[in-house]
Design a protein around this motif. Structure first.
Motif, PDB file in Angstrom:
ATOM      1  N   PHE A   1      80.475  16.222  49.589  1.00 56.47           N
ATOM      2  CA  PHE A   1      79.198  16.848  49.884  1.00 56.47           C
ATOM      3  C   PHE A   1      79.492  17.917  50.928  1.00 56.47           C
ATOM      4  CE2 PHE A   1      76.315  17.327  53.482  1.00 56.47           C
ATOM      5  CZ  PHE A   1      75.160  17.735  52.737  1.00 56.47           C
ATOM      6  N   SER A   2      79.271  19.115  50.747  1.00 53.65           N
ATOM      7  CA  SER A   2      79.531  20.019  52.080  1.00 53.65           C
ATOM      8  C   SER A   2      78.108  20.490  52.526  1.00 53.65           C
ATOM      9  CB  SER A   2      80.237  21.258  51.161  1.00 53.65           C
ATOM     10  OG  SER A   2      79.476  21.818  50.464  1.00 53.65           O
ATOM     11  N   TYR A   3      78.355  20.907  53.960  1.00 48.52           N
ATOM     12  CA  TYR A   3      77.329  21.761  54.497  1.00 48.52           C
ATOM     13  C   TYR A   3      77.859  22.937  55.252  1.00 48.52           C
ATOM     14  CZ  TYR A   3      74.155  22.754  58.538  1.00 48.52           C
ATOM     15  OH  TYR A   3      73.476  23.511  59.588  1.00 48.52           O
ATOM     16  N   VAL A   4      77.254  23.863  55.035  1.00 47.43           N
ATOM     17  CA  VAL A   4      77.676  25.294  55.854  1.00 47.43           C
ATOM     18  C   VAL A   4      76.527  25.816  56.582  1.00 47.43           C
ATOM     19  CG1 VAL A   4      78.704  27.720  55.322  1.00 47.43           C
ATOM     20  CG2 VAL A   4      79.260  25.663  53.891  1.00 47.43           C
ATOM     21  N   LEU A   5      76.781  26.236  57.936  1.00 44.60           N
ATOM     22  CA  LEU A   5      75.850  26.909  58.673  1.00 44.60           C
ATOM     23  C   LEU A   5      76.438  28.311  59.075  1.00 44.60           C
ATOM     24  CD1 LEU A   5      73.504  27.018  60.705  1.00 44.60           C
ATOM     25  CD2 LEU A   5      74.868  25.880  62.542  1.00 44.60           C
ATOM     26  N   GLN A   6      75.424  29.268  58.697  1.00 38.97           N
ATOM     27  CA  GLN A   6      75.826  30.604  58.816  1.00 38.97           C
ATOM     28  C   GLN A   6      74.916  31.152  59.977  1.00 38.97           C
ATOM     29  OE1 GLN A   6      75.448  32.173  54.957  1.00 38.97           O
ATOM     30  NE2 GLN A   6      77.723  31.648  54.585  1.00 38.97           N
ATOM     31  N   GLU A   7      75.417  31.666  61.224  1.00 36.46           N
ATOM     32  CA  GLU A   7      74.712  32.138  62.222  1.00 36.46           C
ATOM     33  C   GLU A   7      74.801  33.714  62.465  1.00 36.46           C
ATOM     34  OE1 GLU A   7      74.644  28.799  65.573  1.00 36.46           O
ATOM     35  OE2 GLU A   7      76.639  28.882  64.677  1.00 36.46           O
ATOM     36  N   PHE A   8      74.033  34.382  61.981  1.00 37.33           N
ATOM     37  CA  PHE A   8      74.252  36.118  61.950  1.00 37.33           C
ATOM     38  C   PHE A   8      74.113  36.465  63.283  1.00 37.33           C
ATOM     39  CE2 PHE A   8      73.662  34.430  57.856  1.00 37.33           C
ATOM     40  CZ  PHE A   8      74.420  35.239  56.905  1.00 37.33           C
TER      41      PHE A   8
ATOM     42  N   PRO B   1      64.733  40.085  62.768  1.00 35.13           N
ATOM     43  CA  PRO B   1      64.860  38.653  63.872  1.00 35.13           C
ATOM     44  C   PRO B   1      66.065  37.888  63.215  1.00 35.13           C
ATOM     45  CG  PRO B   1      63.598  38.365  61.754  1.00 35.13           C
ATOM     46  CD  PRO B   1      64.082  39.726  61.765  1.00 35.13           C
ATOM     47  N   SER B   2      66.576  37.013  64.245  1.00 34.21           N
ATOM     48  CA  SER B   2      67.776  36.373  64.231  1.00 34.21           C
ATOM     49  C   SER B   2      67.614  35.523  63.020  1.00 34.21           C
ATOM     50  CB  SER B   2      67.842  35.421  65.411  1.00 34.21           C
ATOM     51  OG  SER B   2      68.870  34.649  65.259  1.00 34.21           O
ATOM     52  N   ARG B   3      68.877  35.524  62.082  1.00 34.19           N
ATOM     53  CA  ARG B   3      68.997  34.981  60.923  1.00 34.19           C
ATOM     54  C   ARG B   3      69.870  33.897  61.178  1.00 34.19           C
ATOM     55  NH1 ARG B   3      70.731  37.450  54.909  1.00 34.19           N
ATOM     56  NH2 ARG B   3      70.963  35.354  53.906  1.00 34.19           N
ATOM     57  N   THR B   4      69.583  32.583  60.437  1.00 36.68           N
ATOM     58  CA  THR B   4      70.500  31.424  60.384  1.00 36.68           C
ATOM     59  C   THR B   4      70.334  30.770  58.806  1.00 36.68           C
ATOM     60  OG1 THR B   4      70.093  30.853  62.571  1.00 36.68           O
ATOM     61  CG2 THR B   4      70.714  29.284  61.362  1.00 36.68           C
ATOM     62  N   ASP B   5      71.165  30.473  58.117  1.00 35.96           N
ATOM     63  CA  ASP B   5      71.267  29.992  56.875  1.00 35.96           C
ATOM     64  C   ASP B   5      72.046  28.729  57.001  1.00 35.96           C
ATOM     65  OD1 ASP B   5      70.524  32.306  56.330  1.00 35.96           O
ATOM     66  OD2 ASP B   5      71.902  32.894  54.788  1.00 35.96           O
TER      67      ASP B   5
ATOM     68  N   ARG C   1      68.539  26.958  52.527  1.00 40.58           N
ATOM     69  CA  ARG C   1      67.300  27.148  53.436  1.00 40.58           C
ATOM     70  C   ARG C   1      67.665  28.266  54.518  1.00 40.58           C
ATOM     71  NH1 ARG C   1      66.409  25.636  49.282  1.00 40.58           N
ATOM     72  NH2 ARG C   1      65.285  23.773  48.509  1.00 40.58           N
ATOM     73  N   SER C   2      66.921  29.278  54.518  1.00 42.02           N
ATOM     74  CA  SER C   2      67.421  30.336  55.420  1.00 42.02           C
ATOM     75  C   SER C   2      65.800  30.592  56.235  1.00 42.02           C
ATOM     76  CB  SER C   2      67.992  31.461  54.960  1.00 42.02           C
ATOM     77  OG  SER C   2      68.050  32.606  55.803  1.00 42.02           O
ATOM     78  N   ASN C   3      65.935  31.268  57.207  1.00 36.82           N
ATOM     79  CA  ASN C   3      64.664  31.996  57.737  1.00 36.82           C
ATOM     80  C   ASN C   3      64.445  33.499  57.602  1.00 36.82           C
ATOM     81  OD1 ASN C   3      66.591  33.028  59.299  1.00 36.82           O
ATOM     82  ND2 ASN C   3      65.951  32.269  61.500  1.00 36.82           N
ATOM     83  N   ALA C   4      65.493  33.964  56.630  1.00 38.30           N
ATOM     84  CA  ALA C   4      65.450  35.159  56.006  1.00 38.30           C
ATOM     85  C   ALA C   4      64.403  35.298  54.792  1.00 38.30           C
ATOM     86  CB  ALA C   4      66.900  35.778  55.971  1.00 38.30           C
TER      87      ALA C   4
ATOM     88  N   ASN D   1      63.262  35.832  51.080  1.00 36.43           N
ATOM     89  CA  ASN D   1      63.703  35.729  49.870  1.00 36.43           C
ATOM     90  C   ASN D   1      65.283  35.396  49.812  1.00 36.43           C
ATOM     91  OD1 ASN D   1      61.352  36.371  48.713  1.00 36.43           O
ATOM     92  ND2 ASN D   1      61.507  38.476  48.839  1.00 36.43           N
ATOM     93  N   THR D   2      65.564  34.332  50.523  1.00 42.37           N
ATOM     94  CA  THR D   2      66.951  34.069  50.397  1.00 42.37           C
ATOM     95  C   THR D   2      67.435  32.390  49.975  1.00 42.37           C
ATOM     96  OG1 THR D   2      67.147  33.612  52.846  1.00 42.37           O
ATOM     97  CG2 THR D   2      68.021  35.744  51.799  1.00 42.37           C
ATOM     98  N   ASN D   3      66.408  31.797  50.031  1.00 35.58           N
ATOM     99  CA  ASN D   3      66.474  30.233  49.530  1.00 35.58           C
ATOM    100  C   ASN D   3      66.713  30.113  48.068  1.00 35.58           C
ATOM    101  OD1 ASN D   3      65.745  29.635  52.226  1.00 35.58           O
ATOM    102  ND2 ASN D   3      63.611  28.919  51.679  1.00 35.58           N
ATOM    103  N   TYR D   4      67.344  29.185  47.874  1.00 31.40           N
ATOM    104  CA  TYR D   4      67.583  28.978  46.352  1.00 31.40           C
ATOM    105  C   TYR D   4      68.122  27.812  46.133  1.00 31.40           C
ATOM    106  CZ  TYR D   4      72.843  28.961  47.235  1.00 31.40           C
ATOM    107  OH  TYR D   4      74.003  28.746  47.495  1.00 31.40           O
ATOM    108  N   ASP D   5      67.839  27.070  45.047  1.00 32.32           N
ATOM    109  CA  ASP D   5      68.187  25.860  44.351  1.00 32.32           C
ATOM    110  C   ASP D   5      68.893  26.015  43.279  1.00 32.32           C
ATOM    111  OD1 ASP D   5      66.602  23.465  46.081  1.00 32.32           O
ATOM    112  OD2 ASP D   5      65.323  25.217  45.949  1.00 32.32           O
ATOM    113  N   GLN D   6      70.061  25.251  42.939  1.00 37.24           N
ATOM    114  CA  GLN D   6      70.805  25.425  41.818  1.00 37.24           C
ATOM    115  C   GLN D   6      71.586  24.318  41.256  1.00 37.24           C
ATOM    116  OE1 GLN D   6      74.476  27.751  42.105  1.00 37.24           O
ATOM    117  NE2 GLN D   6      73.954  29.126  40.467  1.00 37.24           N
ATOM    118  N   ASP D   7      71.432  23.891  40.045  1.00 32.81           N
ATOM    119  CA  ASP D   7      72.121  22.755  39.108  1.00 32.81           C
ATOM    120  C   ASP D   7      73.097  23.253  38.247  1.00 32.81           C
ATOM    121  OD1 ASP D   7      70.467  20.285  40.118  1.00 32.81           O
ATOM    122  OD2 ASP D   7      68.909  21.627  39.243  1.00 32.81           O
ATOM    123  N   ILE D   8      74.442  22.809  38.529  1.00 27.30           N
ATOM    124  CA  ILE D   8      75.329  23.186  37.527  1.00 27.30           C
ATOM    125  C   ILE D   8      75.973  21.951  36.778  1.00 27.30           C
ATOM    126  CG2 ILE D   8      77.615  24.125  37.173  1.00 27.30           C
ATOM    127  CD1 ILE D   8      76.908  26.079  39.545  1.00 27.30           C
ATOM    128  N   VAL D   9      75.956  21.873  35.544  1.00 28.53           N
ATOM    129  CA  VAL D   9      76.595  20.812  34.782  1.00 28.53           C
ATOM    130  C   VAL D   9      77.799  21.371  33.910  1.00 28.53           C
ATOM    131  CG1 VAL D   9      76.553  18.978  33.155  1.00 28.53           C
ATOM    132  CG2 VAL D   9      74.477  19.479  34.920  1.00 28.53           C
TER     133      VAL D   9
END
Length: 437
Positions: free
Chosen positions: A371-378, A383-387, A416-419, A421-429
């Motif tokens: 599992f990985s979690y990435v926090l990006q603070e621009f 307005p202030s963007r956080t992903d 999940r972002s406050n910007a 049209n930047t949210n997404y969900d993706q499955d890869i098999v």
């Protein structure tokens, strides 16, 4: 101003010295498991410092082709994958199947002292329907270690890669017709002296990035050359052994990031200098627990007064716990300042935390999950963007014999972002067949 000019001049001289030194001493650790870890001390390749998936398996490892004191290891991976969201969009997603071919050839020295390794690899992606995403990558690497005596050695590395930027990159334009192509070159040099309780290490390097311009689906040109830059770094580190198996260390890192276009087409001067100062502890309990943790402070200051400085706590960890001989747990964490050319944004603080588990169900059946979690603070965005970016994956690999293995991997990622049209969900098999000699 004179101090700034002198500081940058010193970094350029360091970069030239790195390249010259590497021409004599060459190094290291590739993502490809067939290449030796030449940048590390010889002890780093011992079984007790390796996880379940890293360990040698004499009955299933490829023998390669011997050429004098070198061993040549060719391989090719053939992958077939299902991607539920090719363009990583929040809606109107496009799913597709992709076929990937990954040829590689590694050449490793087989010496009692020193180490020298070469690697050339490629990635060819072809989609069934979304052919605009078809692309081909390639890379070449030279790595080595020159041993002076036990725990005293030089390291070096040279690499060149032709790559394509992932659609999930914060700098990717949603309407771009195809993935952006870019080139990355790297030169690194190190000196390690740790023969006793007191040790010292110095690492220096230069990394350069060159992006090709893109085009939107409507034919509008996307200027990407503003992102071209070179980063020079130097990192001294001192450590002291407290007791056998534990040592404390302090390290400092200085970087100078120099852009080709200054100012860029938006009028910004994105050149910057930064530093990080950290203190930590490393542990080495043989076959049980190895790794290190550290904490400190980092800062990146930009030449353009309109670009906000990025600063804050610095921390990281790299731990391996071999719970049993057939189960390993890993934890990695890191905080860095990353580059971006988003409007009015200087850069972003990126925090990454990745726990994972590896298990040997049978000698030739290997399982892994993570599992990985990435926090990006621009920094400076308005307005202030956080992903927040998450990914979970699991896989298995079945070793058929020395020359063949198969694998299956499934992953689910989401942002999940406050910007807008930047949210997404993706499955890869993904199913993989590996052939090797």
């Amino acid at each position: 101003m004179p101090n700034l000019i002198w500081g940058r001049l010193k970094m350029r001289l360091i970069g030239i010295g790195v390249a010259a030194a590497i021409a004599v001493v060459l190094p290291v650790e590739f993502a490809n498991a067939q290449v030796k870890a030449g940048l590390e001390a010889p002890e780093a390749t011992t079984p007790e410092r390796q996880s379940v998936l890293q360990r040698a398996r004499p009955d299933y490892d490829p023998l390669g082709v011997r050429a004098g004191s070198f061993i040549i290891l060719p391989s090719v991976d053939v992958e077939e994958a299902y991607n539920s969201n090719v363009y990583v969009t929040p809606n109107n997603t496009k799913e597709d199947f992709e076929t990937v071919l990954r040829p590689a050839v590694a050449v490793n020295s087989d010496w009692n002292n020193h180490a020298l390794s070469f690697l050339a690899n490629g990635t060819i992606k072809r989609f069934a329907k979304e052919v605009s995403e078809n692309n081909s990558d390639a890379g070449a690497f030279v790595n080595g270690r020159y041993d002076i005596e036990r725990d005293v050695y030089f390291t070096g590395a040279l690499s060149y890669q032709l790559l394509h930027e992932d659609r999930s990159s914060p700098d990717a334009v949603t309407t771009q017709k195809s993935p952006i192509e870019y080139q990355q070159g790297s030169a690194k040099f190190g000196f390690v002296r740790e023969p006793g309780r007191l040790g010292f290490r110095l690492d220096a390097g230069a990394d350069t990035y060159a992006y090709g311009n893109g085009v939107t689906s409507t034919g509008t040109r996307i200027i990407e050359t503003d992102r071209n830059y070179t980063s020079y770094t130097i990192t001294p580190r001192v450590r002291y052994e407290i007791t056998p198996g534990y040592h404390a260390f302090v390290k400092a890192s200085y970087n100078d990031r120099v852009y080709v276009n200054t100012p860029d087409t938006s009028g910004y001067n994105r050149n910057s200098t930064g530093y990080a100062v950290d203190a930590g502890t490393a542990v080495d309990l043989g076959r049980v627990l190895t790794g290190e943790v550290y904490v400190g402070y980092l800062s990146q200051d930009y030449d353009d007064s309109r670009l906000k400085s990025a600063s804050g706590a610095d921390y990281g960890a790299s731990l391996l716990w071999n719970v049993t001989q057939i189960t390993s747990l890993r934890l990695s964490a890191q905080r860095t300042v990353e580059e971006t050319t988003l409007a009015s944004t200087s850069g972003y603080l990126q925090t990454t935390v990745s726990p994972s588990i590896e298990h040997e169900l049978m000698r030739n059946l290997l399982l892994n999950a993570g599992f990985s979690y990435v926090l990006q603070e621009f920094q400076g965005s308005s307005p202030s963007r956080t992903d927040d970016i998450y990914k979970t994956d699991a896989g298995l690999r079945y070793l058929i014999n020395r020359n063949m293995s198969v694998g299956l991997t499934g992953s689910y990622g989401w942002r999940r972002s406050n910007a807008l049209n930047t949210n997404y969900d993706q499955d890869i098999v993904l199913a993989r067949l590996r052939l090797q000699l």
